[in-house]
Design a protein around this motif. Sequence first.
Motif, short mmCIF file in Angstrom:
data_model
loop_
_atom_site.label_atom_id
_atom_site.label_comp_id
_atom_site.label_asym_id
_atom_site.label_seq_id
_atom_site.Cartn_x
_atom_site.Cartn_y
_atom_site.Cartn_z
N PHE A 37 -13.36 107.93 20.06
CA PHE A 37 -12.15 107.28 20.03
C PHE A 37 -11.57 107.32 21.49
CE2 PHE A 37 -11.62 106.78 15.21
CZ PHE A 37 -12.33 107.76 14.84
N ARG A 38 -10.55 106.74 21.78
CA ARG A 38 -9.94 106.76 22.89
C ARG A 38 -8.48 106.40 22.84
NH1 ARG A 38 -12.05 101.39 26.48
NH2 ARG A 38 -11.06 99.62 25.68
N GLN A 39 -7.55 106.77 23.67
CA GLN A 39 -6.24 106.60 23.64
C GLN A 39 -5.58 106.30 25.08
OE1 GLN A 39 -3.75 109.30 21.46
NE2 GLN A 39 -2.12 107.64 21.21
N ALA A 40 -5.44 105.21 25.24
CA ALA A 40 -4.78 104.80 26.85
C ALA A 40 -3.46 105.04 26.76
CB ALA A 40 -5.07 103.39 26.87
N PRO A 41 -2.76 105.50 27.95
CA PRO A 41 -1.38 105.56 27.98
C PRO A 41 -0.33 104.65 27.49
CG PRO A 41 -2.51 105.97 30.16
CD PRO A 41 -3.35 105.37 29.46
N GLY A 42 0.38 105.08 26.61
CA GLY A 42 1.40 104.17 25.84
C GLY A 42 0.77 103.32 24.85
N THR A 91 -9.51 103.10 31.03
CA THR A 91 -8.82 104.37 31.23
C THR A 91 -8.19 104.69 30.14
OG1 THR A 91 -8.47 103.75 33.68
CG2 THR A 91 -6.86 105.39 32.64
N ALA A 92 -8.50 106.16 29.71
CA ALA A 92 -8.11 106.59 28.47
C ALA A 92 -8.34 108.15 28.19
CB ALA A 92 -8.47 105.82 27.10
N VAL A 93 -7.96 108.83 27.28
CA VAL A 93 -8.31 110.02 26.91
C VAL A 93 -9.52 110.01 25.76
CG1 VAL A 93 -7.98 112.24 25.87
CG2 VAL A 93 -6.35 111.36 27.46
N TYR A 94 -10.57 109.99 25.85
CA TYR A 94 -11.99 109.85 25.06
C TYR A 94 -11.89 111.18 24.28
CZ TYR A 94 -12.77 105.37 27.25
OH TYR A 94 -12.85 104.33 27.80
#
Length: 125
Positions: A37-42, A91-94
């Motif tokens: 999974f990934r989470q990009a800023p905002g 760009t993200a936290v994976y």
Amino acid sequence: QLQLVESGGGLVQPGGSLRLSCAASGGTSTYYVIGWFRQAPGKEREGVGCISNYFGNTTYTDAMKGRFTISRDKAKDTVYLEMHSLKPEDTAVYSCAAAPWWVGNKLEENEYLYWGQGTQVTVSA
């Protein structure tokens, strides 16, 4: 209790490649589906893809097909996410996560029981 640790994140230029690792410990991940999974800023977290360590099959979110590949090393109990032709919007936290094998190759977050801490991927010139 299964523990997952991601590694391999970092800064990469647009068009570059990166391989993330998700190492399992505290038990075997053989009977789990490992999802990325990934989470990009905002933004909300989104699924990238997953692999059934039990059956070996992979599933990807449509937007990730073609550039992202998930594989596994059973001997190392590690799952990999290879990313190519990276774009700034990647760009993200994976994070990787584990769901019981009977769930099937789904990317529904509430099915995943164990989560890693995440690794930052930044795509920038």
